[in-house]
Design a protein around this motif. Structure first.
Motif, PDB file in Angstrom:
ATOM      1  N   SER B 182      -5.548 -56.385  -0.213  1.00 13.70           N
ATOM      2  CA  SER B 182      -6.574 -57.336   0.210  1.00 13.70           C
ATOM      3  C   SER B 182      -6.564 -57.477   1.732  1.00 13.70           C
ATOM      4  O   SER B 182      -5.714 -56.934   2.432  1.00 13.70           O
ATOM      5  N   ALA B 183      -7.530 -58.234   2.215  1.00 20.19           N
ATOM      6  CA  ALA B 183      -7.587 -58.525   3.656  1.00 20.19           C
ATOM      7  C   ALA B 183      -7.919 -60.002   3.795  1.00 20.19           C
ATOM      8  O   ALA B 183      -8.814 -60.376   4.534  1.00 20.19           O
ATOM      9  N   ASN B 184      -7.185 -60.783   3.051  1.00 23.49           N
ATOM     10  CA  ASN B 184      -7.458 -62.209   2.980  1.00 23.49           C
ATOM     11  C   ASN B 184      -6.688 -62.946   4.075  1.00 23.49           C
ATOM     12  O   ASN B 184      -5.616 -63.485   3.858  1.00 23.49           O
ATOM     13  N   GLY B 185      -7.267 -62.960   5.268  1.00 22.64           N
ATOM     14  CA  GLY B 185      -6.603 -63.579   6.428  1.00 22.64           C
ATOM     15  C   GLY B 185      -6.379 -65.073   6.252  1.00 22.64           C
ATOM     16  O   GLY B 185      -5.470 -65.635   6.867  1.00 22.64           O
ATOM     17  N   ALA B 186      -7.180 -65.698   5.378  1.00 21.06           N
ATOM     18  CA  ALA B 186      -7.058 -67.147   5.193  1.00 21.06           C
ATOM     19  C   ALA B 186      -5.681 -67.534   4.661  1.00 21.06           C
ATOM     20  O   ALA B 186      -5.216 -68.645   4.897  1.00 21.06           O
ATOM     21  N   MET B 187      -5.034 -66.600   3.951  1.00 19.82           N
ATOM     22  CA  MET B 187      -3.737 -66.961   3.348  1.00 19.82           C
ATOM     23  C   MET B 187      -2.680 -67.240   4.428  1.00 19.82           C
ATOM     24  O   MET B 187      -1.713 -67.960   4.188  1.00 19.82           O
ATOM     25  N   TRP B 188      -2.853 -66.644   5.609  1.00 20.79           N
ATOM     26  CA  TRP B 188      -1.865 -66.884   6.672  1.00 20.79           C
ATOM     27  C   TRP B 188      -1.901 -68.350   7.126  1.00 20.79           C
ATOM     28  O   TRP B 188      -0.932 -68.860   7.657  1.00 20.79           O
ATOM     29  N   ASP B 189      -3.069 -68.989   6.958  1.00 25.96           N
ATOM     30  CA  ASP B 189      -3.179 -70.377   7.409  1.00 25.96           C
ATOM     31  C   ASP B 189      -2.724 -71.361   6.347  1.00 25.96           C
ATOM     32  O   ASP B 189      -2.509 -72.536   6.633  1.00 25.96           O
ATOM     33  N   ARG B 190      -2.603 -70.887   5.112  1.00 23.98           N
ATOM     34  CA  ARG B 190      -2.246 -71.806   4.018  1.00 23.98           C
ATOM     35  C   ARG B 190      -0.753 -71.896   3.795  1.00 23.98           C
ATOM     36  O   ARG B 190      -0.280 -72.713   3.026  1.00 23.98           O
ATOM     37  N   GLN B 191      -0.007 -70.961   4.408  1.00 26.08           N
ATOM     38  CA  GLN B 191       1.438 -70.942   4.161  1.00 26.08           C
ATOM     39  C   GLN B 191       2.227 -70.809   5.446  1.00 26.08           C
ATOM     40  O   GLN B 191       1.720 -70.310   6.439  1.00 26.08           O
ATOM     41  N   GLU B 192       3.484 -71.228   5.347  1.00 26.87           N
ATOM     42  CA  GLU B 192       4.403 -71.034   6.460  1.00 26.87           C
ATOM     43  C   GLU B 192       5.132 -69.711   6.255  1.00 26.87           C
ATOM     44  O   GLU B 192       5.448 -69.362   5.112  1.00 26.87           O
ATOM     45  N   PRO B 193       5.397 -68.967   7.332  1.00 30.26           N
ATOM     46  CA  PRO B 193       6.159 -67.719   7.143  1.00 30.26           C
ATOM     47  C   PRO B 193       7.592 -67.997   6.681  1.00 30.26           C
ATOM     48  O   PRO B 193       8.213 -68.948   7.162  1.00 30.26           O
ATOM     49  N   LEU B 194       8.049 -67.204   5.751  1.00 27.86           N
ATOM     50  CA  LEU B 194       9.432 -67.307   5.264  1.00 27.86           C
ATOM     51  C   LEU B 194      10.065 -65.931   5.372  1.00 27.86           C
ATOM     52  O   LEU B 194       9.407 -64.933   5.093  1.00 27.86           O
ATOM     53  N   PRO B 195      11.348 -65.885   5.746  1.00 24.18           N
ATOM     54  CA  PRO B 195      11.974 -64.554   5.873  1.00 24.18           C
ATOM     55  C   PRO B 195      12.094 -63.840   4.525  1.00 24.18           C
ATOM     56  O   PRO B 195      12.204 -62.617   4.473  1.00 24.18           O
ATOM     57  N   ASN B 196      12.077 -64.604   3.434  1.00 25.28           N
ATOM     58  CA  ASN B 196      12.278 -63.959   2.123  1.00 25.28           C
ATOM     59  C   ASN B 196      10.990 -63.776   1.315  1.00 25.28           C
ATOM     60  O   ASN B 196      11.037 -63.582   0.118  1.00 25.28           O
ATOM     61  N   ILE B 197       9.856 -63.862   1.991  1.00 27.16           N
ATOM     62  CA  ILE B 197       8.597 -63.488   1.334  1.00 27.16           C
ATOM     63  C   ILE B 197       7.997 -62.351   2.147  1.00 27.16           C
ATOM     64  O   ILE B 197       7.616 -62.533   3.316  1.00 27.16           O
ATOM     65  N   VAL B 198       7.937 -61.183   1.544  1.00 28.37           N
ATOM     66  CA  VAL B 198       7.444 -60.002   2.258  1.00 28.37           C
ATOM     67  C   VAL B 198       6.044 -59.654   1.766  1.00 28.37           C
ATOM     68  O   VAL B 198       5.825 -59.487   0.563  1.00 28.37           O
ATOM     69  N   TYR B 199       5.123 -59.591   2.703  1.00 28.33           N
ATOM     70  CA  TYR B 199       3.755 -59.172   2.349  1.00 28.33           C
ATOM     71  C   TYR B 199       3.650 -57.666   2.564  1.00 28.33           C
ATOM     72  O   TYR B 199       3.827 -57.189   3.686  1.00 28.33           O
ATOM     73  N   ALA B 226      -3.043 -57.323   8.106  1.00 29.80           N
ATOM     74  CA  ALA B 226      -1.593 -57.146   8.155  1.00 29.80           C
ATOM     75  C   ALA B 226      -1.061 -57.489   9.545  1.00 29.80           C
ATOM     76  O   ALA B 226      -0.060 -58.212   9.685  1.00 29.80           O
ATOM     77  N   VAL B 227      -1.746 -57.006  10.558  1.00 27.14           N
ATOM     78  CA  VAL B 227      -1.276 -57.242  11.930  1.00 27.14           C
ATOM     79  C   VAL B 227      -1.400 -58.734  12.288  1.00 27.14           C
ATOM     80  O   VAL B 227      -0.523 -59.293  12.951  1.00 27.14           O
ATOM     81  N   GLU B 228      -2.459 -59.357  11.796  1.00 27.71           N
ATOM     82  CA  GLU B 228      -2.620 -60.801  12.037  1.00 27.71           C
ATOM     83  C   GLU B 228      -1.442 -61.573  11.426  1.00 27.71           C
ATOM     84  O   GLU B 228      -0.894 -62.488  12.037  1.00 27.71           O
ATOM     85  N   GLY B 229      -1.066 -61.164  10.214  1.00 28.27           N
ATOM     86  CA  GLY B 229       0.077 -61.805   9.560  1.00 28.27           C
ATOM     87  C   GLY B 229       1.346 -61.652  10.383  1.00 28.27           C
ATOM     88  O   GLY B 229       2.099 -62.618  10.583  1.00 28.27           O
ATOM     89  N   MET B 230       1.552 -60.431  10.891  1.00 27.88           N
ATOM     90  CA  MET B 230       2.744 -60.179  11.724  1.00 27.88           C
ATOM     91  C   MET B 230       2.718 -61.060  12.967  1.00 27.88           C
ATOM     92  O   MET B 230       3.728 -61.650  13.352  1.00 27.88           O
ATOM     93  N   ALA B 231       1.518 -61.152  13.562  1.00 33.32           N
ATOM     94  CA  ALA B 231       1.377 -61.955  14.778  1.00 33.32           C
ATOM     95  C   ALA B 231       1.723 -63.414  14.508  1.00 33.32           C
ATOM     96  O   ALA B 231       2.227 -64.124  15.386  1.00 33.32           O
ATOM     97  N   LYS B 232       1.486 -63.849  13.278  1.00 39.14           N
ATOM     98  CA  LYS B 232       1.776 -65.238  12.933  1.00 39.14           C
ATOM     99  C   LYS B 232       3.186 -65.418  12.393  1.00 39.14           C
ATOM    100  O   LYS B 232       3.541 -66.483  11.892  1.00 39.14           O
TER     101      LYS B 232
END
Lengths: 276, 346
Positions: B182-199, B226-232
């Motif tokens: 998918s390319a669902n960029g909105a999901m990056w705003d709904r969650q906090e990054p965690l080291p143990n969740i790998v997209y 994907a890159v947006e997620g990494m940036a966040k």
């Protein structure tokens, strides 16, 4: 071809007259009407799920089912809720009362009807039925007899409300009711018939098949080799890779036919390696 | 019927909803039903009554999808299959809280595995969490939750990734992989990054996307997401797996890598910010391939003359090695070798 199962002639009347279906005289346990040019066949089976199932089995066995054929069941039913007589429903759930088994035809197409579940009984609905349901006597039989040839996606069950479990209409009234409901059903059926009329199966060219068989023989293919070769030829056809010219050249130069199975195997490997 | 005009098919996201009687009053069922007012609802006893009917047409069903809401009663976790990469994790499991995918990839093993194209959603996620928590008492767990579906693509509808994230936040011994196209960029705003969740983003060249990965976002959209997620700050895995053969595969995959280079450069990022990458060519079990070929008779990917190696269909060894080696070499110039996974357990 669309095969439509009706229990009674009165239920099929609007189809027979509208499409000028001709009766076949070679069936004795059911009445068969058809118009092969329009791709429509109606089976009049008699009342009850066993008769319906038997008729579908006989017709399927004798008439053969093509890949895109459809099996519809059109008939009258009782309703245990408020619905005007003549209202047409498409059934999304078939409950067979004697066994308690439930079947689900796939509703994959746009349609103008309201959807309901239908209960198939051995006798007409009377007494205090469960509210919100339709009651018929054939649907589950048609489904079970048709499932192995048609699958759930090529069967449709269309029911027309004729009564509410307190007495059924006589033959003339039923025919009138179904003829009127036909005005709603026919445009829907027409969409499918138009499509089917234009859908001629494109059989693989005879010469192509003969050429492939010749190649199988000339490579002395085992069953496994034959599968491999056919898969290779199929892929080449899809990828627009013309291997036939190449092979014809080898025929011209005497490389083909191979002299032994071993040589054939080597040739097949060489052919594969050259492609990728 | 396959070639019936598109408007013949009941085409909204879901045209019907089948609901197991047992979970009718489950809060998640009610939540989901609220999102689809006016769609016919059909009560069923067990999801298999619909999902496992004989002689279904997967392809046609994909053109008129039904949603089946069910409760999973057993098998909340499965051990990872040998054809799947374990990324060095010893305790490798996957779970299946959704069966089937909204995308239509010609080569997808789900077509070989499932008898139906309809989507099954198991609403009792709490039971999955309980099963994972129990396993965590024995050892750390590496869990792939998006193998038999694409949860990120369904996130807007189901919110499952968010729930897994909340669960993982409480269990540091659990590492979850969410695989997606998918390319669902909105999901990056709904969650906090965690080291143990790998997209984990499965990436393919645009030509392959158009040819074989129907209804999926473009290669560019996936790369950007994907890159947006990494940036966040989200841990992102890039999966060049399955690599698919086409006549000019080197050029196609080369362009894909350059697309990623450009996207990273635009955000002033480097490949070092990619958590890891996986490389593998297409492979599928013999049994699934037999069904897949019947379901996709005109697909270049499924009709490729693969070789059967110990019950697994794969590219001829020379081609397989050539494709994987090429990709590994290309990636080695971009990311450290320890971050490149390419061996799977075949």
């Amino acid at each position: 071809m669309i095969h439509i199962v009706c229990a009674l002639y009165q239920e099929a009347h609007f189809l027979i007259t509208h499409y000028q279906l001709k009766k076949r005289n070679d069936f004795h346990r059911l009445q068969v009407f058809e118009n092969t040019e329009r791709g429509l066949r109606v089976l009049v089976t008699g009342v009850g799920m066993l008769r319906a199932a038997m008729a579908v089995s006989i017709a399927t066995e004798r008439l053969k089912v093509a890949e895109h054929d459809l099996l519809w069941n059109i008939g009258s039913c009782a309703a245990s809720f408020e619905a005007s007589p003549g209202t047409v429903f498409l059934c999304n759930k078939l409950i067979e009362e004697p066994t308690g088994c439930t079947f689900y035809p796939d509703i994959l197409y746009r349609h103008p009807f309201e959807e309901r579940a239908v209960v198939s009984r051995m006798t007409p609905m009377t007494g205090e039925p469960e509210p919100g349901l339709l009651y018929d006597m054939e649907a589950s039989g048609v489904y079970q007899a048709g499932i192995s040839d048609y699958g759930p996606h090529r069967m449709l069950f269309i029911k027309v409300v004729s009564d509410y479990g307190k007495g059924t209409p006589d033959a003339t009234a039923l025919q009138c009711l179904m003829d009127e409901a036909g005005e709603t059903i026919l445009p829907f059926l027409e969409r499918f018939l138009s499509f089917h009329a234009g859908q001629e199966q494109s059989a693989t060219g005879q010469t192509e098949e003969e050429w492939e068989q010749r190649l199988v023989r000339d490579l002395h293919c085992s069953v496994t080799m034959e599968h491999e070769l056919m898969q290779l030829l199929r892929y080449c056809a899809l990828a627009d890779r013309n291997v036939r010219d190449e092979l014809e050249r080898d025929y011209g130069q005497g490389v083909l036919p191979c002299r032994s199975k071993r040589e054939g195997k080597q040739y097949l490997e060489k052919l594969k390696a050259g492609l990728f | 019927m396959r070639s019936l005009k598109p408007d013949y098919f009941d085409a909204p996201v879901f045209s019907h909803i089948y609901i197991e009687k047992e979970i009718l009053s489950h809060p998640r069922t009610r939540q989901l039903l609220e999102r689809f007012p006016g769609i016919p609802r059909i009560e069923i006893d067990h999801y298999k009554d619909v999902f496992c009917r004989q002689k279904q047409d997967y392809g046609l069903q994909q053109r008129s999808r039904k949603l089946i809401l069910a409760g999973r009663r057993e098998h909340f976790l499965y051990e990872g299959a040998p054809v799947c990469q374990d990324f060095g994790n010893r305790h490798f499991y996957y779970s299946s809280c959704v069966m089937n995918c909204i995308y239509d990839c010609e080569y997808c093993y789900l077509k070989g595995m499932y008898p139906s194209g309809h989507l099954v959603v198991f609403v009792n996620l709490e039971d999955y969490f309980r099963a994972v928590a129990q396993k965590l008492r024995e050892h750390p767990v590496y869990l792939c939750v998006s193998y038999d579906s694409d949860l990120a693509a369904l996130e807007k509808l189901l919110g499952t990734c968010e729930l897994w994230t909340e669960f993982a936040a409480k269990h540091p011994d659990l590492t979850i992989e969410i695989r997606t196209k998918s390319a669902n960029g909105a999901m990056w705003d709904r969650q906090e990054p965690l080291p143990n969740i790998v997209y984990a983003f499965t990436l393919s060249p645009q030509r392959i996307v158009e040819q074989s990965e129907h209804r999926t976002p473009s290669a560019q959209a996936r790369v950007s997401c994907a890159v947006e997620g990494m940036a966040k700050g989200f841990p992102v895995r890039l999966c060049f797996d399955p690599m698919l053969y086409c006549a000019d595969w080197q050029q196609e995959y080369g362009s894909l890598l350059q697309q990623i280079d450009r996207e990273l450069e635009e955000r002033q990022m480097t490949w070092e910010q990619v958590r890891d990458v996986s490389v593998g060519t297409f492979r599928i079990s013999k049994e699934y391939m037999r069904i897949l070929r019947a379901k996709e008779p005109d697909s270049l990917v499924t009709q490729f003359p693969y070789e059967n190696v110990d019950g697994v269909y794969q590219y001829p060894p020379k081609l397989k090695q050539q494709m994987e080696q090429w990709m590994i070499e290309e990636l080695s110039g971009r990311i450290s070798k320890e971050c490149i996974y390419h061996e799977y357990r075949t």
